[in-house]
Design a protein around this motif. Structure first.
Motif, PDB file in Angstrom:
ATOM      1  N   VAL A   1       0.848  -1.200   0.000  1.00  0.00           N
ATOM      2  CA  VAL A   1       0.000   0.000   0.000  1.00  0.00           C
ATOM      3  C   VAL A   1       0.879   1.245   0.000  1.00  0.00           C
ATOM      4  CG1 VAL A   1      -1.731   1.303   1.295  1.00  0.00           C
ATOM      5  CG2 VAL A   1      -1.919  -1.192   1.133  1.00  0.00           C
ATOM      6  N   LEU A   2       1.925   1.234   0.805  1.00  0.00           N
ATOM      7  CA  LEU A   2       2.843   2.377   0.823  1.00  0.00           C
ATOM      8  C   LEU A   2       3.483   2.573  -0.546  1.00  0.00           C
ATOM      9  CD1 LEU A   2       4.389   4.609   2.292  1.00  0.00           C
ATOM     10  CD2 LEU A   2       6.051   2.865   3.013  1.00  0.00           C
ATOM     11  N   ALA A   3       3.929   1.489  -1.164  1.00  0.00           N
ATOM     12  CA  ALA A   3       4.561   1.595  -2.485  1.00  0.00           C
ATOM     13  C   ALA A   3       3.591   2.137  -3.521  1.00  0.00           C
ATOM     14  CB  ALA A   3       5.085   0.226  -2.910  1.00  0.00           C
ATOM     15  N   ARG A   4       2.341   1.756  -3.432  1.00  0.00           N
ATOM     16  CA  ARG A   4       1.340   2.235  -4.387  1.00  0.00           C
ATOM     17  C   ARG A   4       1.168   3.749  -4.295  1.00  0.00           C
ATOM     18  NH1 ARG A   4      -4.201   2.448  -3.732  1.00  0.00           N
ATOM     19  NH2 ARG A   4      -4.201   1.005  -1.953  1.00  0.00           N
ATOM     20  N   PHE A   5       1.158   4.270  -3.073  1.00  0.00           N
ATOM     21  CA  PHE A   5       0.995   5.715  -2.921  1.00  0.00           C
ATOM     22  C   PHE A   5       2.291   6.467  -3.186  1.00  0.00           C
ATOM     23  CE2 PHE A   5      -2.936   4.392  -0.980  1.00  0.00           C
ATOM     24  CZ  PHE A   5      -3.808   5.408  -1.341  1.00  0.00           C
ATOM     25  N   GLU A   6       3.423   5.855  -2.910  1.00  0.00           N
ATOM     26  CA  GLU A   6       4.691   6.499  -3.214  1.00  0.00           C
ATOM     27  C   GLU A   6       4.880   6.709  -4.711  1.00  0.00           C
ATOM     28  OE1 GLU A   6       7.883   7.363  -0.699  1.00  0.00           O
ATOM     29  OE2 GLU A   6       5.873   8.222  -0.791  1.00  0.00           O
ATOM     30  N   ALA A   7       4.223   5.893  -5.513  1.00  0.00           N
ATOM     31  CA  ALA A   7       4.330   6.020  -6.972  1.00  0.00           C
ATOM     32  C   ALA A   7       3.469   7.151  -7.520  1.00  0.00           C
ATOM     33  CB  ALA A   7       3.945   4.702  -7.632  1.00  0.00           C
ATOM     34  N   ARG A   8       2.663   7.772  -6.683  1.00  0.00           N
ATOM     35  CA  ARG A   8       1.772   8.839  -7.126  1.00  0.00           C
ATOM     36  C   ARG A   8       2.460  10.206  -7.028  1.00  0.00           C
ATOM     37  NH1 ARG A   8      -4.299   7.529  -4.755  1.00  0.00           N
ATOM     38  NH2 ARG A   8      -4.429   5.366  -5.476  1.00  0.00           N
TER      39      ARG A   8
END
Length: 295
Positions: free
Chosen positions: A79-86
């Motif tokens: 989940v953290l990685a998904r938002f870090e990609a934004r």
């Protein structure tokens, strides 16, 4: 001398403690909110919810009635990685996604994202949800949407451990005094955050010469803490675990000075066994929750 102090402060302290029903209600709602997020993100509910109760509930310093219960819900690294990609305020986007997931589970419940938390406002209590990501050593990464957004390292376990250690060393008096001072904060709208009061009381009690005494000394506990607090205007303190420096400011200083003056007078009336007059003085600090008449 001091014939009423034990009875007065024992009754006052007991009146500040949550009832069993209130404890069960708050913890039950916190667990069910966590389970709703588990279903939304994982499609199932684990045997051990990824929930940590923090804030005053985690430290055992909550005052009855409690308006809110603070919880940290742990999310996976994916989940953290998904938002870090934004791009943009990723922390705000995370809070809004969590809020949307909870709205699906509680469509009739008021809720909003606010700075670092999602607030789920039930009729009896508000559950304040902080989504976090695990870091080594018991610390967590949490979102802070202010000033464009950032990830903030927090260590709730260190704060809880500090309160627990000092409270154990002081025979339960640290948590009791914290609740009493929070009642003053609530009654007089003192602009000091609850977690700062917790740390200030713990710091005071860690070196206070009478800290292990019983209710017979609680009038002095109040007076001497307020005296110490007045002396800390314009200073700061370190947050356990992270070492963050928090500025205390001084906008609360006038109210602390006023309370100290009343406490000094009340202590003198207690010494002279003018128990009703002492009770009246204490009520100007704490309101009607502290009794005037005691047996």
């Amino acid at each position: 001398m001091w014939v009423a102090v034990r009875q007065r402060f024992r009754a006052f302290h007991e009146d500040l403690n949550l009832t069993r029903d209130q404890v069960e209600d708050g913890i039950g709602k916190a667990i069910r909110v966590t389970q709703a997020l588990e279903r939304a993100y994982n499609g199932r509910v684990a045997d051990q919810p990824p929930l940590r109760i923090v804030g005053s509930w985690g430290k055992g310093t909550q005052v009855r009635p409690s308006a809110d219960i603070d919880i940290m819900v742990e999310f996976t690294p994916a989940v953290l990685a998904r938002f870090e990609a934004r791009v943009g305020n990723r922390q705000s986007q995370l809070l809004q996604e969590v809020r949307a997931s909870l709205l699906d589970a509680y469509p009739q419940t008021d809720m909003r994202g606010d700075g670092q938390v999602v607030m789920v406002q039930f009729n009896t209590i508000t559950v304040e949800v902080v989504p976090v990501f695990d870091l080594p050593g018991g610390q967590y990464l949490m979102p802070d949407t202010n000033n464009g957004g950032r990830w903030k390292t927090v260590d709730p376990l260190a704060q809880i451990a500090l309160i627990e250690a000092i409270d154990t060393r002081t025979n339960g008096n640290t948590r009791a005094l914290t609740k009493i001072i929070k009642m003053w904060q609530r009654e007089k709208n003192v602009p000091l955050k609850s977690f700062l009061i917790e740390l200030l009381v713990a710091d005071f009690m860690s070196t206070y010469q009478y800290a292990q005494q019983d209710y017979y000394y609680y009038d002095w506990f109040v007076r001497d803490f307020l005296r110490a607090l007045v002396g800390r205007a314009g200073s700061g303190l370190l947050v356990p675990g992270t070492g963050e420096w928090i500025w205390l400011g001084a906008d609360w200083h006038t109210k602390a000075e006023a309370a100290l003056a009343v406490a000094e007078t009340a202590c003198e009336w207690e010494r002279l066994d003018y128990d009703v007059t002492a009770g009246q003085e204490w009520q100007t600090i704490f309101g009607a929750r502290i009794p005037i008449h005691v047996l």
